[in-house]
Design a protein around this motif. Sequence first.
Motif, mmCIF file in Angstrom:
data_model
loop_
_atom_site.group_PDB
_atom_site.id
_atom_site.type_symbol
_atom_site.label_atom_id
_atom_site.label_comp_id
_atom_site.label_asym_id
_atom_site.label_seq_id
_atom_site.Cartn_x
_atom_site.Cartn_y
_atom_site.Cartn_z
ATOM 1 N N GLY A 1 0.819 -1.213 0.000
ATOM 2 C CA GLY A 1 0.000 0.000 0.000
ATOM 3 C C GLY A 1 0.847 1.254 0.000
ATOM 4 N N ILE A 2 1.904 1.258 -0.817
ATOM 5 C CA ILE A 2 2.885 2.342 -0.806
ATOM 6 C C ILE A 2 2.812 3.133 -2.110
ATOM 7 N N THR A 3 2.662 4.444 -2.001
ATOM 8 C CA THR A 3 2.906 5.320 -3.151
ATOM 9 C C THR A 3 4.414 5.510 -3.205
ATOM 10 N N LEU A 4 5.027 5.055 -4.302
ATOM 11 C CA LEU A 4 6.487 4.972 -4.374
ATOM 12 C C LEU A 4 6.979 5.596 -5.675
ATOM 13 N N HIS A 5 7.797 6.621 -5.541
ATOM 14 C CA HIS A 5 8.422 7.280 -6.689
ATOM 15 C C HIS A 5 9.926 7.056 -6.604
ATOM 16 N N VAL A 6 10.510 6.487 -7.647
ATOM 17 C CA VAL A 6 11.953 6.247 -7.697
ATOM 18 C C VAL A 6 12.474 6.811 -9.008
ATOM 19 N N ASP A 7 13.422 7.739 -8.898
ATOM 20 C CA ASP A 7 13.975 8.410 -10.071
ATOM 21 C C ASP A 7 15.495 8.306 -10.065
ATOM 22 N N MET A 8 16.057 7.837 -11.166
ATOM 23 C CA MET A 8 17.497 7.843 -11.354
ATOM 24 C C MET A 8 17.877 9.183 -11.964
ATOM 25 N N LEU A 9 18.735 9.913 -11.279
ATOM 26 C CA LEU A 9 19.167 11.208 -11.789
ATOM 27 C C LEU A 9 20.461 11.092 -12.585
ATOM 28 N N HIS A 10 21.324 10.156 -12.188
ATOM 29 C CA HIS A 10 22.585 9.907 -12.882
ATOM 30 C C HIS A 10 22.901 8.427 -12.759
ATOM 31 N N GLY A 11 23.755 7.946 -13.654
ATOM 32 C CA GLY A 11 24.264 6.591 -13.514
ATOM 33 C C GLY A 11 24.535 5.927 -14.841
ATOM 34 N N PHE A 12 25.583 5.086 -14.861
ATOM 35 C CA PHE A 12 25.880 4.298 -16.053
ATOM 36 C C PHE A 12 26.228 2.855 -15.726
ATOM 37 N N ASN A 13 26.439 2.541 -14.445
ATOM 38 C CA ASN A 13 26.753 1.179 -14.037
ATOM 39 C C ASN A 13 25.498 0.542 -13.441
ATOM 40 N N SER A 14 25.022 -0.530 -14.058
ATOM 41 C CA SER A 14 23.752 -1.139 -13.624
ATOM 42 C C SER A 14 23.775 -1.590 -12.168
ATOM 43 N N HIS A 15 24.884 -2.168 -11.728
ATOM 44 C CA HIS A 15 24.976 -2.620 -10.333
ATOM 45 C C HIS A 15 24.830 -1.426 -9.392
ATOM 46 N N HIS A 16 25.544 -0.352 -9.675
ATOM 47 C CA HIS A 16 25.474 0.831 -8.811
ATOM 48 C C HIS A 16 24.075 1.432 -8.809
ATOM 49 N N ILE A 17 23.445 1.494 -9.972
ATOM 50 C CA ILE A 17 22.101 2.079 -10.061
ATOM 51 C C ILE A 17 21.100 1.243 -9.264
ATOM 52 N N ALA A 18 21.119 -0.069 -9.455
ATOM 53 C CA ALA A 18 20.194 -0.947 -8.728
ATOM 54 C C ALA A 18 20.419 -0.858 -7.227
ATOM 55 N N GLU A 19 21.679 -0.893 -6.820
ATOM 56 C CA GLU A 19 21.965 -0.837 -5.381
ATOM 57 C C GLU A 19 21.576 0.508 -4.796
ATOM 58 N N ALA A 20 21.816 1.590 -5.536
ATOM 59 C CA ALA A 20 21.401 2.912 -5.060
ATOM 60 C C ALA A 20 19.885 2.980 -4.919
ATOM 61 N N ALA A 21 19.150 2.320 -5.819
ATOM 62 C CA ALA A 21 17.687 2.303 -5.720
ATOM 63 C C ALA A 21 17.238 1.591 -4.449
ATOM 64 N N PHE A 22 17.805 0.426 -4.176
ATOM 65 C CA PHE A 22 17.420 -0.310 -2.970
ATOM 66 C C PHE A 22 17.774 0.484 -1.710
ATOM 67 N N LYS A 23 18.951 1.087 -1.702
ATOM 68 C CA LYS A 23 19.371 1.849 -0.517
ATOM 69 C C LYS A 23 18.527 3.102 -0.340
ATOM 70 N N SER A 24 18.189 3.758 -1.445
ATOM 71 C CA SER A 24 17.378 4.963 -1.368
ATOM 72 C C SER A 24 15.975 4.647 -0.860
ATOM 73 N N VAL A 25 15.376 3.577 -1.375
ATOM 74 C CA VAL A 25 14.065 3.153 -0.876
ATOM 75 C C VAL A 25 14.162 2.791 0.603
ATOM 76 N N ALA A 26 15.236 2.118 0.982
ATOM 77 C CA ALA A 26 15.425 1.719 2.382
ATOM 78 C C ALA A 26 15.463 2.929 3.304
ATOM 79 N N ARG A 27 16.235 3.938 2.933
ATOM 80 C CA ARG A 27 16.354 5.121 3.786
ATOM 81 C C ARG A 27 15.022 5.884 3.878
#
Length: 195
Positions: free
Chosen positions: A146-172
């Motif tokens: 039941g979560i309204t969730l917005h996730v936006d990548m502002l920068h990135g070119f390495n898939s591992h870094h982008i995915a991990e940043a997404a998980f960490k950002s959602v976590a915080r």
Amino acid sequence: MRQTTISRSTAETNITVEINLDGSGTYDNQTGIGFFDHMLDQLARHSLIDMKISGKGDLHIDDHHTVEDVGITLGQALSKALGDKRGIRRYGACLLPMDDALVRTALDLSARPFLIWNVDLPTSKIGTFDTELVREFFQALSTHGGITLHVDMLHGFNSHHIAEAAFKSVARALREAVEVDPRKSGDIPSTKGAL
């Protein structure tokens, strides 16, 4: 206590999720998908939600069912552990850098699921993991939590870094949203009186 255990069993998967919203971020996540377990560990560690996830799925087909069903079950566990959401901050946001990647998350524990996903993972795989499954996980988590969730990548070119940043950002952001607000610890954070 804001903790719960939820199990989900289908012809494709068997998933059990144990969480404690007032934990310290301990984790024991074992789904049989190495990269996904690493991401779930990040989700627990940076949200400070204790998390134990065990999953067995039809990995001989692919990882899709397991990843999606973990998202479903974790979303259900979050919803149950939050109860009537009395006293929580409700909203959370995080702007998280990881090397080349910069990901912004904003979320609302509104009971109105909606996912906005503006994340471009430039490769189709991270190791053997299908990168399209990152979105599938967050779609399931949003819908069943039941979560309204917005996730936006502002920068990135390495898939591992982008995915991990997404998980960490959602976590915080999740950490902030589930915290009890000491100024309103007895109230439901809505003028409607219910979430």
